[in-house]
Scaffold this active site. Structure first.
Site, PDB file in Angstrom:
ATOM      1  N   TRP A   6       0.868  -1.181   0.000  1.00 13.69           N
ATOM      2  CA  TRP A   6       0.000   0.000   0.000  1.00 13.69           C
ATOM      3  C   TRP A   6       0.904   1.230   0.000  1.00 13.69           C
ATOM      4  CZ3 TRP A   6      -0.099   3.946   3.710  1.00 13.69           C
ATOM      5  CH2 TRP A   6      -0.964   4.994   3.360  1.00 13.69           C
TER       6      TRP A   6
ATOM      7  N   GLU B 230      -3.028  -2.969  -2.511  1.00 21.24           N
ATOM      8  CA  GLU B 230      -4.161  -2.337  -1.820  1.00 21.24           C
ATOM      9  C   GLU B 230      -4.426  -0.928  -2.347  1.00 21.24           C
ATOM     10  OE1 GLU B 230      -3.395  -1.759   2.353  1.00 21.24           O
ATOM     11  OE2 GLU B 230      -5.453  -1.131   2.791  1.00 21.24           O
TER      12      GLU B 230
ATOM     13  N   LYS C 162      -6.976   2.646  -2.709  1.00 21.72           N
ATOM     14  CA  LYS C 162      -7.598   3.561  -1.757  1.00 21.72           C
ATOM     15  C   LYS C 162      -8.263   4.694  -2.521  1.00 21.72           C
ATOM     16  CE  LYS C 162      -6.286   5.976   2.475  1.00 21.72           C
ATOM     17  NZ  LYS C 162      -5.354   5.958   3.601  1.00 21.72           N
TER      18      LYS C 162
ATOM     19  N   ASP D 257      -9.690  -2.922   1.501  1.00 25.04           N
ATOM     20  CA  ASP D 257      -9.750  -2.356   2.848  1.00 25.04           C
ATOM     21  C   ASP D 257     -11.126  -1.722   3.025  1.00 25.04           C
ATOM     22  OD1 ASP D 257      -9.619  -0.289   4.944  1.00 25.04           O
ATOM     23  OD2 ASP D 257      -7.478  -0.694   5.014  1.00 25.04           O
TER      24      ASP D 257
ATOM     25  N   HIS E 256     -11.606   2.078   2.564  1.00 25.94           N
ATOM     26  CA  HIS E 256     -10.987   2.741   1.411  1.00 25.94           C
ATOM     27  C   HIS E 256     -11.933   3.062   0.263  1.00 25.94           C
ATOM     28  CE1 HIS E 256      -6.554   1.701   2.439  1.00 25.94           C
ATOM     29  NE2 HIS E 256      -7.211   2.279   3.423  1.00 25.94           N
TER      30      HIS E 256
ATOM     31  N   HIS F 229      -8.566  -6.082   4.406  1.00 22.22           N
ATOM     32  CA  HIS F 229      -8.191  -5.282   5.564  1.00 22.22           C
ATOM     33  C   HIS F 229      -9.499  -4.885   6.209  1.00 22.22           C
ATOM     34  CE1 HIS F 229      -3.795  -3.818   4.921  1.00 22.22           C
ATOM     35  NE2 HIS F 229      -3.896  -5.111   5.115  1.00 22.22           N
TER      36      HIS F 229
ATOM     37  N   ASP G 172     -12.019   7.355   6.399  1.00 25.86           N
ATOM     38  CA  ASP G 172     -11.187   6.171   6.643  1.00 25.86           C
ATOM     39  C   ASP G 172     -10.519   6.295   8.004  1.00 25.86           C
ATOM     40  OD1 ASP G 172      -9.661   3.884   6.230  1.00 25.86           O
ATOM     41  OD2 ASP G 172      -8.053   4.997   5.232  1.00 25.86           O
TER      42      ASP G 172
ATOM     43  N   ASP H 291     -10.305   4.255  10.571  1.00 29.56           N
ATOM     44  CA  ASP H 291      -9.682   3.081  11.187  1.00 29.56           C
ATOM     45  C   ASP H 291     -10.110   2.865  12.630  1.00 29.56           C
ATOM     46  OD1 ASP H 291      -7.820   1.821   9.128  1.00 29.56           O
ATOM     47  OD2 ASP H 291      -7.225   3.919   8.990  1.00 29.56           O
TER      48      ASP H 291
ATOM     49  N   ASP I  86      -7.236  -4.132  10.138  1.00 27.25           N
ATOM     50  CA  ASP I  86      -6.484  -2.890   9.934  1.00 27.25           C
ATOM     51  C   ASP I  86      -7.224  -1.732  10.596  1.00 27.25           C
ATOM     52  OD1 ASP I  86      -4.853  -0.861   9.148  1.00 27.25           O
ATOM     53  OD2 ASP I  86      -5.316  -0.971   7.005  1.00 27.25           O
TER      54      ASP I  86
HETATM   55  C1  RNT Z   1      -3.723   2.823   4.731  1.00 27.30           C
HETATM   56  C2  RNT Z   1      -3.868   1.380   4.481  1.00 27.30           C
HETATM   57  C3  RNT Z   1      -2.759   0.526   5.004  1.00 27.30           C
HETATM   58  C4  RNT Z   1      -2.302   0.916   6.386  1.00 27.30           C
HETATM   59  C5  RNT Z   1      -1.326  -0.033   7.020  1.00 27.30           C
HETATM   60  C6  RNT Z   1      -0.612   0.580   8.169  1.00 27.30           C
HETATM   61  O1  RNT Z   1      -4.836   3.538   4.417  1.00 27.30           O
HETATM   62  O2  RNT Z   1      -5.073   0.915   4.988  1.00 27.30           O
HETATM   63  O3  RNT Z   1      -3.113  -0.805   4.926  1.00 27.30           O
HETATM   64  O4  RNT Z   1      -3.369   1.083   7.257  1.00 27.30           O
HETATM   65  O5  RNT Z   1      -0.501  -0.563   6.078  1.00 27.30           O
HETATM   66 ZN    ZN Z   2      -5.383  -1.196   4.881  1.00 28.38          ZN
END
Ligand code: RNT
Ligand code: ZN
Length: 422
Positions: free
Chosen positions: A188, A229, A231, A262, A265, A289, A297, A299, A329
């Site tokens: 990523w 990955e 986004k 993810d 994302h 993820h 996003d 998290d 994640d």
């Molecule tokens: C970032 C991605 C990625 C990170 C990690 C730390 O938006 O989701 O996967 O969160 O690699």
């Molecule tokens: Zn991620």
């Protein structure tokens, strides 16, 4: 009544209730036990790592909160992970970022990392009996300070990051070979623009070429599984991200890599559950993820939401358990970090259990027959069946604290270990 008797009696009743609908609880538990979730190391220290270099600015990532006790060293992080693993039923994996290298105080730049810098992690994983997954870290570094890495206009900077990617694939392959389980190594990158670019193509061309260079070395899939990955946007890259979802779908299909989805994302109302059955028609395997975005996003810690349940349902209903690698994640620095891992991983496990307890064949029959009334009625009925009794039985068998007892143990750990860190 002892707790054990209560759990056993409740389970016996639940088992009957599920059996009446044609669901075999024992089969569901056996399937659940076979699913490994990859626990992300970066929840333990707010994505800091041990380089003591740049912070997350410019990466598009942000860990907010200042709960005390974050891991400051690899030993502390491993101790915290062991604590978290004890709270999560089943056998799982660890997902490492290259930022977590142990270089013995020596400055080793990212393009020069090698398996020796992860020797402690590897022997720890052997001791724990857990597989390892890996990630090159294309952020928190002076050469990523202006927000571009593999798609940078500057050939020298691109070269540095290509070499980092190559180094990390070799490290991942080493993990996979030693541990006897393929290491999913996920790329990523943050590359993108805050404001509207004129040329959306140029950086994507550069990224494609850089990825080709990173992946040029053929490595046995028994050791290494490459994932990419995408986004939609990040902080500071709101208007354009070179590695978008479409970019990586194309890349994964054309190059036979895994695609990583993810949950944070995409557009806020867009879920990844519906993407699984589409992309698995075109790529062999995917990486998830599992995250929880709140308005962006963000998290947040994964919880047992409808979104999470839908993801698990799609994996189970599609028969995709052996083609989907489930990773977590999220990074929340505002609550106990060990508890955050436990809550998220237990939530993922519960979602999978609920999906495994579904009488999918019956539901499918209704659907094929056009009996959408029965489909809806049964889906509603399932929501209040005693899945909690089955979950408790799983925890009991896996020797994990029952109910909220896990939290007592984490609180004790907090008092004895975390608050001592100052
Ligand atoms: C970032 C991605 C990625 C990170 C990690 C730390 O938006 O989701 O996967 O969160 O690699
Ligand atoms: Zn991620």
């Amino acid at each position: 009544m002892t707790t054990m008797t209560r759990v056993e009696q409740a389970y016996a009743l639940a088992r009957e209730q599920y059996a009446a609908l044609g669901v075999d609880c024992e089969a569901a538990l056996a399937a659940l036990k076979g699913i490994a979730i990859s626990l992300h190391c970066w929840q333990g220290d707010d994505v800091s790592g041990f380089e003591h270099g740049d912070d997350l600015s410019g990466s598009g990532l942000a860990a907010t909160g200042n709960y005390p006790g974050k891991a400051r060293t690899a030993d502390e992080l491993r101790a915290d992970l062991e604590m978290a693993f004890r709270m999560i039923p089943g056998a799982h994996r660890l997902n490492l970022h290259s930022l977590y290298a142990e270089t013995g105080g020596k400055k080793v730049d990212r393009d020069a990392l090698s398996p020796e810098h992860f020797a402690n992690w590897l022997s720890w994983a052997q001791g724990q009996g857990c597989g390892l997954d890996f990630n090159p870290s294309f952020f928190a570094h002076p050469k990523a300070a202006d927000g571009f890495t593999l798609a940078h206009q500057d050939a020298g900077i691109r070269r540095f990051w290509i070499d980092h990617g190559i180094a990390c694939r070799r490290i991942g392959a080493h993990f996979g070979k030693v541990l006897g389980t393929p290491c999913v190594t996920n790329v990523w990158i943050p590359d993108g623009y805050k404001d509207t670019p004129v040329d959306r193509l140029a950086h994507r061309r550069l990224l494609k070429d850089s990825l080709d260079a990173v992946f040029a070395e053929k490595i046995d899939r028994a050791y290494l599984l490459d994932a990419v990955e995408g986004k939609l946007f990040g902080i500071g890259s709101e208007s354009y991200v070179a590695g978008s979802h479409e970019f990586y779908i194309g890349y994964a299909v054309a190059n036979g890599t895994l695609l990583c989805l993810d949950a944070g994302h995409f557009h806020p109302t867009e879920t990844i559950a519906d993407k699984i059955s589409s992309v698995l028609l075109y790529v062999d395997e995917i990486l998830l993820h599992v995250s929880r975005g709140v308005r962006w996003d963000s998290d947040h810690v994964v919880v047992l939401s409808d979104d999470l349940r839908a993801i698990a349902e799609e994996i189970v209903r599609g028969g995709f358990l052996n083609r989907v690698h489930i990773g977590l994640d999220f990074f929340d620095a505002s609550i106990n970090r060990v508890a955050a891992w436990a809550i998220g991983a237990r939530g993922m496990e519960k979602a999978l259990l609920l999906a495994l307890l579904e009488p999918t064949d019956t539901l499918r029959r209704y659907e094929v027959a056009g009996d959408f009334t029965s489909r809806l009625a049964l889906l509603e009925e399932l929501k209040t069946l005693p899945a909690g009794a089955v979950w408790d039985m799983y925890c009991l068998r896996e020797d994990v604290p029952l109910g909220m007892n896990w939290l007592d143990e984490v609180k004790t750990y907090e008092t004895r270990v975390l608050t001592e860190r100052g």
